[in-house]
Design a protein around this motif. Structure first.
Motif, mmCIF file in Angstrom:
data_model
loop_
_atom_site.group_PDB
_atom_site.id
_atom_site.type_symbol
_atom_site.label_atom_id
_atom_site.label_comp_id
_atom_site.label_asym_id
_atom_site.label_seq_id
_atom_site.Cartn_x
_atom_site.Cartn_y
_atom_site.Cartn_z
ATOM 1 N N ALA A 177 -39.244 29.593 -0.669
ATOM 2 C CA ALA A 177 -39.472 29.737 -2.035
ATOM 3 C C ALA A 177 -40.651 30.629 -1.910
ATOM 4 C CB ALA A 177 -39.793 28.547 -2.799
ATOM 5 N N THR A 178 -41.646 30.453 -1.053
ATOM 6 C CA THR A 178 -42.771 31.518 -0.876
ATOM 7 C C THR A 178 -42.408 32.823 -0.806
ATOM 8 O OG1 THR A 178 -44.301 29.548 -0.159
ATOM 9 C CG2 THR A 178 -44.986 31.891 0.139
ATOM 10 N N HIS A 179 -41.620 33.029 0.303
ATOM 11 C CA HIS A 179 -41.212 34.434 0.464
ATOM 12 C C HIS A 179 -40.184 35.121 -0.769
ATOM 13 C CE1 HIS A 179 -43.041 35.042 4.365
ATOM 14 N NE2 HIS A 179 -42.403 33.909 4.667
ATOM 15 N N ARG A 221 -40.706 34.285 -3.848
ATOM 16 C CA ARG A 221 -41.389 34.697 -5.040
ATOM 17 C C ARG A 221 -42.088 36.007 -4.858
ATOM 18 N NH1 ARG A 221 -46.765 33.637 -5.104
ATOM 19 N NH2 ARG A 221 -46.993 32.677 -3.256
ATOM 20 N N LEU A 222 -42.426 36.295 -3.601
ATOM 21 C CA LEU A 222 -43.148 37.405 -3.230
ATOM 22 C C LEU A 222 -42.429 38.741 -3.201
ATOM 23 C CD1 LEU A 222 -46.002 36.187 -0.637
ATOM 24 C CD2 LEU A 222 -46.300 36.782 -3.038
ATOM 25 N N ASN A 223 -40.971 38.555 -3.301
ATOM 26 C CA ASN A 223 -39.938 39.361 -3.148
ATOM 27 C C ASN A 223 -40.214 40.054 -1.692
ATOM 28 O OD1 ASN A 223 -38.748 39.449 -5.863
ATOM 29 N ND2 ASN A 223 -40.737 40.614 -6.625
#
Length: 132
Positions: free
Chosen positions: A88-90, A92-94
């Motif tokens: 999810a973190t990666h 979100r950061l595209n």
């Protein structure tokens, strides 16, 4: 009738699981040691330095549970959740899909693959092919 595991499957499962365990132990410990690269990487992902011990503790506890045979399934479940947060973190950061977003998915496959190879009950629950 007990379903035994061949030595090849057993050793393959240990190697596969061991790679994930070593990576996660190193990753978790580095969250406590806090070298500059880890701090910079954490900040780049949108987390504050104060989050490092929490992330490290979650990863370490999950990994330790995965290591011990009695708690390996709960450890695998917790690591799967932990890796879901990384995805999810990666996302979100595209970040790039195959190298960043799916990196921990690959580890999830290794975690469950190692368990599947050595655990006959897991193989019965999730067979690669259906028997007639």
């Amino acid at each position: 009738m007990k379903n035994t595991v061949s030595k090849t499957k057993l050793w393959t499962s240990y190697v596969v699981s061991g790679l994930v365990i070593l990576f996660m132990l190193m990753d978790s410990i580095m969250k406590f040691v806090k070298p500059p690269e880890v701090i910079e990487g954490t900040l780049a992902l949108g987390y504050a330095e104060q989050h490092l011990p929490i992330i490290g503790t979650l990863g370490l506890i999950s990994t330790l549970l995965y290591i011990f045979p009695r708690t390996t399934i709960i450890g695998a479940i917790l690591l799967t959740g932990y890796f879901g947060g990384a995805v999810a973190t990666h996302l979100r950061l595209n970040n790039p899909l195959f190298t960043h977003v799916l990196f921990t998915v690959y580890f999830g496959i290794l975690i469950w693959g190692g368990l599947w190879l050595r655990n006959s009950k897991l193989r019965e629950m999730f067979p690669l092919r259906q028997s007639n």
